[in-house]
Design an enzyme around this catalytic site. Structure first.
Site, PDB file in Angstrom:
ATOM      1  N   GLU A  97      12.616   3.188 -15.581  1.00 21.48           N
ATOM      2  CA  GLU A  97      13.637   4.090 -14.963  1.00 21.48           C
ATOM      3  C   GLU A  97      14.082   3.452 -13.828  1.00 21.48           C
ATOM      4  OE1 GLU A  97      12.023   8.776 -16.244  1.00 21.48           O
ATOM      5  OE2 GLU A  97      11.065   7.698 -14.331  1.00 21.48           O
ATOM      6  N   HIS A 100      10.898   2.547 -11.834  1.00 17.27           N
ATOM      7  CA  HIS A 100       9.525   3.426 -12.036  1.00 17.27           C
ATOM      8  C   HIS A 100       9.090   3.137 -13.516  1.00 17.27           C
ATOM      9  CE1 HIS A 100       7.581   7.406 -13.531  1.00 17.27           C
ATOM     10  NE2 HIS A 100       6.708   6.533 -12.737  1.00 17.27           N
ATOM     11  N   ASN A 107       8.469  11.951 -15.837  1.00 18.90           N
ATOM     12  CA  ASN A 107       7.561  12.767 -14.935  1.00 18.90           C
ATOM     13  C   ASN A 107       8.049  14.184 -14.852  1.00 18.90           C
ATOM     14  OD1 ASN A 107       5.581  10.652 -14.892  1.00 18.90           O
ATOM     15  ND2 ASN A 107       6.059  10.047 -12.601  1.00 18.90           N
ATOM     16  N   SER A 118       6.484   7.415  -8.294  1.00 19.51           N
ATOM     17  CA  SER A 118       6.466   8.067  -9.420  1.00 19.51           C
ATOM     18  C   SER A 118       7.181   9.306  -9.373  1.00 19.51           C
ATOM     19  CB  SER A 118       4.865   8.857  -9.700  1.00 19.51           C
ATOM     20  OG  SER A 118       3.920   7.776  -9.896  1.00 19.51           O
TER      21      SER A 118
END
Ligand code: 3HC
Length: 284
Positions: A152, A140, A190, A119
């Site tokens: 990602e 990701h 994130n 993450s």
């Protein structure tokens, strides 16, 4: 490079989602976890999703059977030896990930690409531990994986352009839109989303409003598809706490201080939907 067989390590929320979308795209998938019960739980979720799609008329019985036939499972990592690409989706703990990458380097063929679904940890650090840094990349995914369109793709310091191109190609095969991001804590999504969720937990802890009202406010006032505290429950409060703690350490900025409410939920074992309780109760 052609990708036809992939491995997924970790049958949890993200791992089973990745296995599902890859199997649907016609790839052969080997799903590995350390305990048979974890694999069974992951497979149950995948089959539940396909059953729902079948009921909605989105897929046929034949397609469902073909998708299921594309997945095999194992509790033995050596089953990953002949994969073109292996995606790691285990617990968000950098030391455990580094150890796994070292093991995967010994197990997998030299040409196998090993991707991490971290993450937000450093891809360079995980890649360095693997012994094959040119072949390691971040991929990701977002929860729920079958629904969210983005992946990602994050190269580490030593990741080759061929590895990045193969990761982009993998995303295309499974019907996702890939965006390349430079390595930085949390990458793009994130970096922006987790502080927002952490702030929602601070607001909840400070008694600004109830969980339901905080969520309703963001849905009605900012057109979010889901409120931030319900999203914490969906993602897993333990995952969010680990990411927030990492941001706090890595950036050294007090704005990333993890909310007490988040810590308390984790200490109580109330991690969200996956444990039946988080900011909301899912047991009924
Ligand atoms: N698995 C598979 N499919 C799911 C699902 C799941 N867990 N949850 C919902 N769906 C499907 C439903 O079956 C439905 O499909 P249909 O269109 O074919 O009928 C569709 O998604 C919509 O679901 P619902 O009608 O039940 O509910 P909503 O419209 O409220 O959508 C949601 C649910 C898609 C989860 C939506 O609330 C949403 O998009 N929320 C935001 C999710 C988000 O931000 N994710 C990113 C989290 S951050 C992250 O994962 C990164 C990590 O590193 C922390």
């Amino acid at each position: 490079m052609s990708i036809s067989k992939i491995g997924v390590v970790g049958a949890g929320t993200m791992g089973n989602g990745i296995a599902q979308v890859a199997a649907q795209a016609g790839l052969k998938v080997i799903l590995v976890d350390i305990e048979q019960s974890f694999i069974e739980k992951g497979m149950k979720n995948i089959v539940k999703n396909w059953d729902k799609d079948l009921k909605k008329g989105k897929i046929s019985e034949e397609q469902k059977a073909a998708f299921e036939g594309n997945i095999t499972t194992s509790v033995d990592k050596s089953a990953l030896s002949d994969c073109d690409l292996v995606v790691e989706a285990i617990i968000e703990n950098i030391d455990i990930k580094k150890q796994l990458f070292k093991e995967l380097n010994d197990i997998c063929a030299p040409e196998t690409i090993i991707a991490t679904n971290t993450s937000g940890f450093s891809i360079t650090e995980i890649a360095a531990a693997s012994g094959r840094p040119a072949k390691v990349v971040g991929t990701h995914f977002f929860n729920p994986v079958p629904v969210m369109r983005l992946v990602e793709v994050i190269p580490g310091e030593e990741t080759s352009r061929e590895t990045v191109a193969a990761a982009m190609e993998f995303c295309k095969i499974i019907g996702k839109t890939a965006i390349e991001a430079k390595e930085a804590p949390g990458f793009i999504v994130n970096r922006l989303l987790v502080p927002y969720l952490n702030d929602a937990c601070h607001a909840f802890g400070e008694g600004v409003a109830s969980a339901k009202d905080i969520d309703e406010a963001m849905k009605l006032g900012a057109n979010m598809p889901i409120g931030p505290l319900a999203l914490c429950d969906l993602v897993g409060i333990d995952v969010l706490l680990m990411v927030t703690e990492y941001f706090f350490k890595e950036f050294g900025d007090p704005k990333f201080r993890p909310a007490l409410a988040m810590k308390q939920k984790v200490r109580a074992g109330h991690l969200g939907g996956k444990t039946g309780k988080g900011f909301y109760d899912y047991s009924k």
